[in-house]
Design a protein around this motif. Structure first.
Motif, PDB file in Angstrom:
ATOM      1  N   ARG A 290       0.829  -1.205   0.000  1.00  0.00           N
ATOM      2  CA  ARG A 290       0.000   0.000   0.000  1.00  0.00           C
ATOM      3  C   ARG A 290       0.868   1.261   0.000  1.00  0.00           C
ATOM      4  NH1 ARG A 290      -5.187  -1.604   1.219  1.00  0.00           N
ATOM      5  NH2 ARG A 290      -5.332  -3.692   2.163  1.00  0.00           N
ATOM      6  N   GLY A 291       0.533   2.193  -0.872  1.00  0.00           N
ATOM      7  CA  GLY A 291       1.228   3.469  -0.929  1.00  0.00           C
ATOM      8  C   GLY A 291       2.564   3.448  -1.638  1.00  0.00           C
ATOM      9  N   LYS A 292       2.998   2.280  -2.146  1.00  0.00           N
ATOM     10  CA  LYS A 292       4.298   2.155  -2.796  1.00  0.00           C
ATOM     11  C   LYS A 292       4.135   1.888  -4.294  1.00  0.00           C
ATOM     12  CE  LYS A 292       6.674   2.479   1.053  1.00  0.00           C
ATOM     13  NZ  LYS A 292       7.594   3.619   1.320  1.00  0.00           N
ATOM     14  N   THR A 293       5.213   2.107  -5.037  1.00  0.00           N
ATOM     15  CA  THR A 293       5.215   1.874  -6.481  1.00  0.00           C
ATOM     16  C   THR A 293       6.186   0.765  -6.829  1.00  0.00           C
ATOM     17  OG1 THR A 293       4.648   4.168  -6.991  1.00  0.00           O
ATOM     18  CG2 THR A 293       5.655   2.878  -8.748  1.00  0.00           C
TER      19      THR A 293
ATOM     20  N   ALA B  84     -11.310   7.755 -10.921  1.00  0.00           N
ATOM     21  CA  ALA B  84     -12.688   8.186 -10.651  1.00  0.00           C
ATOM     22  C   ALA B  84     -13.250   7.597  -9.369  1.00  0.00           C
ATOM     23  CB  ALA B  84     -13.588   7.822 -11.833  1.00  0.00           C
ATOM     24  N   CYS B  85     -12.888   6.361  -9.054  1.00  0.00           N
ATOM     25  CA  CYS B  85     -13.443   5.694  -7.867  1.00  0.00           C
ATOM     26  C   CYS B  85     -12.411   5.540  -6.749  1.00  0.00           C
ATOM     27  CB  CYS B  85     -14.013   4.333  -8.251  1.00  0.00           C
ATOM     28  SG  CYS B  85     -15.376   4.418  -9.431  1.00  0.00           S
ATOM     29  N   LYS B  86     -11.332   6.314  -6.804  1.00  0.00           N
ATOM     30  CA  LYS B  86     -10.293   6.302  -5.777  1.00  0.00           C
ATOM     31  C   LYS B  86      -9.802   4.874  -5.511  1.00  0.00           C
ATOM     32  CE  LYS B  86     -11.989  10.501  -3.549  1.00  0.00           C
ATOM     33  NZ  LYS B  86     -12.441  11.143  -2.300  1.00  0.00           N
ATOM     34  N   PRO B  87      -9.149   4.252  -6.484  1.00  0.00           N
ATOM     35  CA  PRO B  87      -8.753   2.843  -6.361  1.00  0.00           C
ATOM     36  C   PRO B  87      -7.660   2.625  -5.316  1.00  0.00           C
ATOM     37  CG  PRO B  87      -7.731   3.816  -8.279  1.00  0.00           C
ATOM     38  CD  PRO B  87      -8.683   4.852  -7.748  1.00  0.00           C
ATOM     39  N   ASP B  88      -7.569   1.395  -4.837  1.00  0.00           N
ATOM     40  CA  ASP B  88      -6.476   1.006  -3.946  1.00  0.00           C
ATOM     41  C   ASP B  88      -5.196   0.763  -4.746  1.00  0.00           C
ATOM     42  OD1 ASP B  88      -7.982   0.771  -1.389  1.00  0.00           O
ATOM     43  OD2 ASP B  88      -9.070  -0.754  -2.505  1.00  0.00           O
ATOM     44  N   LEU B  89      -5.363   0.319  -6.003  1.00  0.00           N
ATOM     45  CA  LEU B  89      -4.221   0.006  -6.856  1.00  0.00           C
ATOM     46  C   LEU B  89      -4.424   0.609  -8.231  1.00  0.00           C
ATOM     47  CD1 LEU B  89      -1.646  -1.526  -7.757  1.00  0.00           C
ATOM     48  CD2 LEU B  89      -3.086  -3.553  -8.107  1.00  0.00           C
TER      49      LEU B  89
ATOM     50  N   ASP C  70       5.160  13.599 -12.599  1.00  0.00           N
ATOM     51  CA  ASP C  70       4.921  14.446 -11.425  1.00  0.00           C
ATOM     52  C   ASP C  70       3.471  14.344 -10.973  1.00  0.00           C
ATOM     53  OD1 ASP C  70       7.545  15.274 -11.411  1.00  0.00           O
ATOM     54  OD2 ASP C  70       7.160  17.149 -12.487  1.00  0.00           O
ATOM     55  N   LEU C  71       2.549  14.314 -11.938  1.00  0.00           N
ATOM     56  CA  LEU C  71       1.128  14.209 -11.618  1.00  0.00           C
ATOM     57  C   LEU C  71       0.817  12.885 -10.921  1.00  0.00           C
ATOM     58  CD1 LEU C  71      -1.836  15.133 -11.857  1.00  0.00           C
ATOM     59  CD2 LEU C  71      -1.858  14.130 -14.156  1.00  0.00           C
ATOM     60  N   LEU C  72       1.356  11.790 -11.442  1.00  0.00           N
ATOM     61  CA  LEU C  72       1.102  10.481 -10.842  1.00  0.00           C
ATOM     62  C   LEU C  72       1.651  10.405  -9.424  1.00  0.00           C
ATOM     63  CD1 LEU C  72       1.812   8.105 -13.871  1.00  0.00           C
ATOM     64  CD2 LEU C  72      -0.402   8.572 -12.801  1.00  0.00           C
ATOM     65  N   ARG C  73       2.831  10.956  -9.203  1.00  0.00           N
ATOM     66  CA  ARG C  73       3.402  10.959  -7.849  1.00  0.00           C
ATOM     67  C   ARG C  73       2.527  11.749  -6.888  1.00  0.00           C
ATOM     68  NH1 ARG C  73       8.633  11.349 -10.289  1.00  0.00           N
ATOM     69  NH2 ARG C  73       8.449  13.596 -10.231  1.00  0.00           N
TER      70      ARG C  73
ATOM     71  N   LEU D 153      -0.712  12.473  -7.152  1.00  0.00           N
ATOM     72  CA  LEU D 153      -1.991  11.806  -6.939  1.00  0.00           C
ATOM     73  C   LEU D 153      -1.836  10.570  -6.066  1.00  0.00           C
ATOM     74  CD1 LEU D 153      -3.467  12.110 -10.543  1.00  0.00           C
ATOM     75  CD2 LEU D 153      -4.221  13.348  -8.513  1.00  0.00           C
ATOM     76  N   GLN D 154      -0.723   9.859  -6.228  1.00  0.00           N
ATOM     77  CA  GLN D 154      -0.489   8.695  -5.379  1.00  0.00           C
ATOM     78  C   GLN D 154      -0.368   9.102  -3.914  1.00  0.00           C
ATOM     79  OE1 GLN D 154       3.307   6.728  -5.848  1.00  0.00           O
ATOM     80  NE2 GLN D 154       2.475   4.773  -5.171  1.00  0.00           N
ATOM     81  N   GLU D 155       0.339  10.199  -3.662  1.00  0.00           N
ATOM     82  CA  GLU D 155       0.484  10.678  -2.288  1.00  0.00           C
ATOM     83  C   GLU D 155      -0.855  11.132  -1.725  1.00  0.00           C
ATOM     84  OE1 GLU D 155       3.068  14.005   0.216  1.00  0.00           O
ATOM     85  OE2 GLU D 155       3.540  13.579  -1.889  1.00  0.00           O
ATOM     86  N   GLU D 156      -1.669  11.772  -2.561  1.00  0.00           N
ATOM     87  CA  GLU D 156      -2.964  12.264  -2.099  1.00  0.00           C
ATOM     88  C   GLU D 156      -3.933  11.124  -1.788  1.00  0.00           C
ATOM     89  OE1 GLU D 156      -6.706  15.020  -3.715  1.00  0.00           O
ATOM     90  OE2 GLU D 156      -4.739  15.125  -4.686  1.00  0.00           O
ATOM     91  N   TYR D 157      -3.977  10.107  -2.655  1.00  0.00           N
ATOM     92  CA  TYR D 157      -4.927   9.011  -2.483  1.00  0.00           C
ATOM     93  C   TYR D 157      -4.364   7.868  -1.636  1.00  0.00           C
ATOM     94  CZ  TYR D 157      -8.015  10.997  -6.054  1.00  0.00           C
ATOM     95  OH  TYR D 157      -8.869  11.818  -6.750  1.00  0.00           O
ATOM     96  N   GLY D 158      -3.044   7.806  -1.459  1.00  0.00           N
ATOM     97  CA  GLY D 158      -2.435   6.725  -0.697  1.00  0.00           C
ATOM     98  C   GLY D 158      -2.521   5.379  -1.383  1.00  0.00           C
ATOM     99  N   MET D 159      -2.582   5.374  -2.696  1.00  0.00           N
ATOM    100  CA  MET D 159      -2.762   4.127  -3.441  1.00  0.00           C
ATOM    101  C   MET D 159      -1.413   3.500  -3.801  1.00  0.00           C
ATOM    102  SD  MET D 159      -3.946   5.790  -7.066  1.00  0.00           S
ATOM    103  CE  MET D 159      -2.896   7.003  -7.892  1.00  0.00           C
TER     104      MET D 159
END
Length: 364
Positions: free
Chosen positions: A42-45, A186-191, A211-214, A216-222
């Motif tokens: 969770r939260g990692k890439t 759209a549905c705030k996915p976990d992955l 930059d956008l993906l990073r 958004l990942q931090e914001e959603y915690g996905m």
């Protein structure tokens, strides 16, 4: 690989010994992906890298059960656990079942490689995102459109309200990719699975999308599974990296560990083939990987890299190598790591750094 329970709540998805087989009416079955093992936290890439045709996209589509009709999962489990829910084996679900539909696009979303072929050309961007929201959240179209406009603004599309009424062909490549990201989120996915989302973009737009993906990942915690063949992108965005060759994951570990001390000969060869912006007194040729990737129809019985490996010896041609742990959460499948008399074995175990990598400025 022994099957173990998914006890660690930080684990979001785990692939265990997954093999994918393609069938043909005229030829024998082809095992395109073999015994794939990796874990997403969770939260990692996790970046999945390798040459074109090595099985990266097929592996990702398997998670969403989007395989072609002539493909099937031969062996293994894909365990997925949404927040506060019991783990579910995705392999046990039918692709068109309500349970799989509840996961696909909702808990797990995917950004496809080419948005122009993934977006409907006869529906507006807004209508397509509206539909995604309404399917999973059971809200009316008016409320869905409000969410859609907010999403388009969030991914940096100017004039989001007007752009929602645009068709894909009316948008630039960068804006289409942003629209795909908005739909996936759209549905705030976990992955989030991103299948080479920057390949067709220019360098400036590519940097903006990363930059956008990073952000958004931090914001959603996905968690994010990022598929690419660009090691520079891996160093920029990933926490961990899994290296694939001919359907096998041959090495996996922390980005810093893998870039600094690659353990598999294929990973080392990839590192040596990277052009480097270094001032030199003499011209230096790139170091390409000799030979060609074998056909999956003629896959070597043992290590898939045997025919191109300069250190191959007897066990490589006969036995499929087991996973060998070489550091904390760092492993590789290579006979050189387990046989004391193997060529170059000592150098691989010591993890000698292969030249200057592109890992500067990475997330490791």
């Amino acid at each position: 690989m022994p099957q173990t329970p998914m006890d660690d709540k930080a684990e979001l998805l785990r692939m265990e010994n997954v093999s994918i087989v393609f069938s043909s009416p005229d030829e024998a079955d082809i095992e395109a992906v073999r015994q794939v093992d990796f874990t997403l936290t969770r939260g990692k890439t996790l970046a999945l890298v390798g040459e074109s045709g090595c099985g990266k996209s097929v592996t990702a589509r398997t998670i969403l059960r989007l395989l072609d009709r002539n493909a099937r999962i031969g062996t293994g489990r894909i365990l997925f656990r949404a927040e506060d829910e019991a783990p579910v084996d995705i392999v046990s679900l039918k692709p068109d079942s309500p349970a799989m539909r509840a996961i696909r696009g909702n808990r797990i979303s995917m950004i496809f490689q080419e948005p122009m072929s993934s977006l409907s050309p006869v529906h507006t961007i807004g209508d397509q995102i509206d539909e995604m929201i309404m399917i999973h959240e059971r809200i009316d179209q008016k409320a869905a459109r409000v969410r859609t406009v907010d999403l388009l603004e969030q991914v940096g599309i100017p004039g989001a309200r007007q752009r929602a009424d645009a068709y894909p062909f009316q948008l630039s490549g960068g804006l289409r990719q942003r629209a795909m990201i908005a739909m996936a989120l759209a549905c705030k996915p976990d992955l989030l699975i991103a299948d080479e989302p920057t390949t067709a973009l220019d360098v400036t737009t590519q940097a903006q999308i990363l930059d956008l993906l990073r952000a958004l990942q931090e914001e959603y915690g996905m968690a994010m599974l990022f598929i690419t063949h660009d090691l520079g992108v891996v160093a920029e965005i990933a926490d961990e990296v899994a290296v694939m060759y001919l359907g096998d994951v041959v090495e996996q570990g922390n980005v810093f560990d893998v870039f600094r001390a690659p353990q598999h000969p294929y990973t080392r060869a990839l590192m040596r083939s990277i052009p480097r912006m270094v001032r030199r007194t003499e011209r230096e040729r790139l170091a390409p990987i000799e030979g060609n990737v074998p056909s999956p129809r003629n896959r070597p019985k043992g290590c898939a890299f045997t025919s191109r490996c300069p250190h191959a010896f007897a066990p490589c041609t006969g036995d499929y190598p087991e996973r060998t742990t070489t550091g904390e959460a760092h492993w590789a499948r290579c006979h050189l790591l387990t046989h004391d008399g193997a060529p170059a074995a000592a150098g691989l175990r010591q993890g000698t750094m292969v030249g200057e990598s592109t890992a500067h400025g990475g997330r490791a």
